[in-house]
Write a protein that holds these residues in place. Structure first.
Motif, PDB file in Angstrom:
ATOM      1  N   LEU A   1       0.818  -1.215   0.000  1.00  0.00           N
ATOM      2  CA  LEU A   1       0.000   0.000   0.000  1.00  0.00           C
ATOM      3  C   LEU A   1       0.850   1.264   0.000  1.00  0.00           C
ATOM      4  O   LEU A   1       0.455   2.283  -0.568  1.00  0.00           O
ATOM      5  N   LEU A   2       2.007   1.202   0.637  1.00  0.00           N
ATOM      6  CA  LEU A   2       2.898   2.363   0.695  1.00  0.00           C
ATOM      7  C   LEU A   2       3.302   2.814  -0.711  1.00  0.00           C
ATOM      8  O   LEU A   2       3.395   4.010  -0.993  1.00  0.00           O
ATOM      9  N   PHE A   3       3.515   1.848  -1.609  1.00  0.00           N
ATOM     10  CA  PHE A   3       3.964   2.169  -2.953  1.00  0.00           C
ATOM     11  C   PHE A   3       2.844   2.143  -3.988  1.00  0.00           C
ATOM     12  O   PHE A   3       3.090   2.372  -5.167  1.00  0.00           O
ATOM     13  N   ALA A   4       1.624   1.863  -3.564  1.00  0.00           N
ATOM     14  CA  ALA A   4       0.494   1.753  -4.499  1.00  0.00           C
ATOM     15  C   ALA A   4       0.016   3.130  -4.954  1.00  0.00           C
ATOM     16  O   ALA A   4       0.078   4.105  -4.200  1.00  0.00           O
ATOM     17  N   ASP A   5      -0.468   3.188  -6.170  1.00  0.00           N
ATOM     18  CA  ASP A   5      -1.116   4.378  -6.718  1.00  0.00           C
ATOM     19  C   ASP A   5      -0.315   5.658  -6.502  1.00  0.00           C
ATOM     20  O   ASP A   5      -0.788   6.607  -5.866  1.00  0.00           O
ATOM     21  N   PRO A   6       0.895   5.719  -7.049  1.00  0.00           N
ATOM     22  CA  PRO A   6       1.680   6.951  -6.868  1.00  0.00           C
ATOM     23  C   PRO A   6       0.999   8.126  -7.562  1.00  0.00           C
ATOM     24  O   PRO A   6       0.285   7.946  -8.548  1.00  0.00           O
ATOM     25  N   PRO A   7       1.229   9.321  -7.058  1.00  0.00           N
ATOM     26  CA  PRO A   7       0.635  10.503  -7.695  1.00  0.00           C
ATOM     27  C   PRO A   7       1.250  10.739  -9.079  1.00  0.00           C
ATOM     28  O   PRO A   7       2.360  10.270  -9.374  1.00  0.00           O
ATOM     29  N   LEU A   8       0.541  11.481  -9.903  1.00  0.00           N
ATOM     30  CA  LEU A   8       0.987  11.748 -11.268  1.00  0.00           C
ATOM     31  C   LEU A   8       2.366  12.392 -11.296  1.00  0.00           C
ATOM     32  O   LEU A   8       3.210  12.037 -12.131  1.00  0.00           O
ATOM     33  N   TRP A   9       2.644  13.316 -10.382  1.00  0.00           N
ATOM     34  CA  TRP A   9       3.938  14.001 -10.396  1.00  0.00           C
ATOM     35  C   TRP A   9       5.085  13.014 -10.189  1.00  0.00           C
ATOM     36  O   TRP A   9       6.153  13.147 -10.781  1.00  0.00           O
ATOM     37  N   PHE A  10       4.860  11.976  -9.382  1.00  0.00           N
ATOM     38  CA  PHE A  10       5.899  10.960  -9.175  1.00  0.00           C
ATOM     39  C   PHE A  10       6.097  10.140 -10.450  1.00  0.00           C
ATOM     40  O   PHE A  10       7.230   9.856 -10.849  1.00  0.00           O
ATOM     41  N   THR A  11       5.009   9.762 -11.090  1.00  0.00           N
ATOM     42  CA  THR A  11       5.082   8.979 -12.319  1.00  0.00           C
ATOM     43  C   THR A  11       5.850   9.747 -13.398  1.00  0.00           C
ATOM     44  O   THR A  11       6.675   9.176 -14.113  1.00  0.00           O
ATOM     45  N   ILE A  12       5.622  11.048 -13.471  1.00  0.00           N
ATOM     46  CA  ILE A  12       6.334  11.886 -14.443  1.00  0.00           C
ATOM     47  C   ILE A  12       7.824  11.955 -14.096  1.00  0.00           C
ATOM     48  O   ILE A  12       8.688  11.801 -14.967  1.00  0.00           O
ATOM     49  N   LEU A  13       8.137  12.178 -12.826  1.00  0.00           N
ATOM     50  CA  LEU A  13       9.545  12.221 -12.402  1.00  0.00           C
ATOM     51  C   LEU A  13      10.253  10.902 -12.691  1.00  0.00           C
ATOM     52  O   LEU A  13      11.407  10.884 -13.130  1.00  0.00           O
ATOM     53  N   LEU A  14       9.573   9.785 -12.448  1.00  0.00           N
ATOM     54  CA  LEU A  14      10.166   8.477 -12.697  1.00  0.00           C
ATOM     55  C   LEU A  14      10.431   8.273 -14.192  1.00  0.00           C
ATOM     56  O   LEU A  14      11.480   7.740 -14.574  1.00  0.00           O
ATOM     57  N   ALA A  15       9.511   8.712 -15.029  1.00  0.00           N
ATOM     58  CA  ALA A  15       9.701   8.598 -16.484  1.00  0.00           C
ATOM     59  C   ALA A  15      10.900   9.434 -16.936  1.00  0.00           C
ATOM     60  O   ALA A  15      11.704   8.984 -17.778  1.00  0.00           O
ATOM     61  N   ILE A  16      11.046  10.623 -16.370  1.00  0.00           N
ATOM     62  CA  ILE A  16      12.200  11.471 -16.693  1.00  0.00           C
ATOM     63  C   ILE A  16      13.478  10.785 -16.235  1.00  0.00           C
ATOM     64  O   ILE A  16      14.469  10.721 -16.974  1.00  0.00           O
ATOM     65  N   ARG A  17      13.469  10.268 -15.031  1.00  0.00           N
ATOM     66  CA  ARG A  17      14.637   9.556 -14.491  1.00  0.00           C
ATOM     67  C   ARG A  17      15.037   8.419 -15.415  1.00  0.00           C
ATOM     68  O   ARG A  17      16.203   8.240 -15.755  1.00  0.00           O
TER      69      ARG A  17
END
Length: 156
Positions: free
Chosen positions: A43-59
């Motif tokens: 649950l801690l890592f479930a459903d990350p916010p959009l801003w995190f998903t974008i940062l991860l894609a950039i990374r």
């Protein structure tokens, strides 16, 4: 959420000395929260916010230029989100991966006595690329961990 010293009872304790990063954040869980550390870690890592998903894609795009595996490539075998699970115990799950630029470990530790969850991250950099990468992500790392703990606590 509050920052604390990395917990002495963690299976990661031998990683603290000489680490490039060792930090821990904790949150008190509501009484309705599950008592299973595996469920809590998921649950801690479930459903990350959009801003995190974008940062991860950039990374992923930037690091692939340096020959570093993208995050989705880490999720082989037993994993939570894209983090490989290294060990499980009744009160702690250790996640992590090793690469040529750095090795990282993350712990999700349930302290049953006071019903708190402790998220610990330990990184050992191997070279300049690892140190530059860590410096670039550190501000975001702190935001991500605190946001994940806050969202977890608010689920219950």
């Amino acid at each position: 959420m509050s920052r604390i010293a990395p917990p002495a009872e963690s299976a990661l304790r031998d990683w603290y000395a000489g680490a490039s990063l060792a930090d821990s954040f904790t949150a008190t869980l509501p009484p309705a929260a599950p008592a299973d550390v595996g469920t809590l870690a998921t649950l801690l890592f479930a459903d990350p916010p959009l801003w995190f998903t974008i940062l991860l894609a950039i990374r992923d795009r930037v690091m692939m230029l340096f020959g570093i595996r993208p995050s989705h490539a880490l999720a082989e075998g037993d994993h939570i989100a894209f983090f490989p699970v290294l060990t499980r115990s009744p009160d702690e799950i250790i996640l992590g991966a090793d690469d040529r630029h750095l090795d990282f470990r993350a712990s999700v530790l349930l302290r049953r006595a006071d019903n708190t969850l402790v998220a610990t991250t330990v990184v050992r950099c191997h070279n300049l690329l690892g140190r530059l990468y860590l410096a670039a992500i550190l501000p975001f790392h702190i935001l991500v961990v605190n946001d994940a703990l806050r969202r977890l606590r608010n689920r219950f």
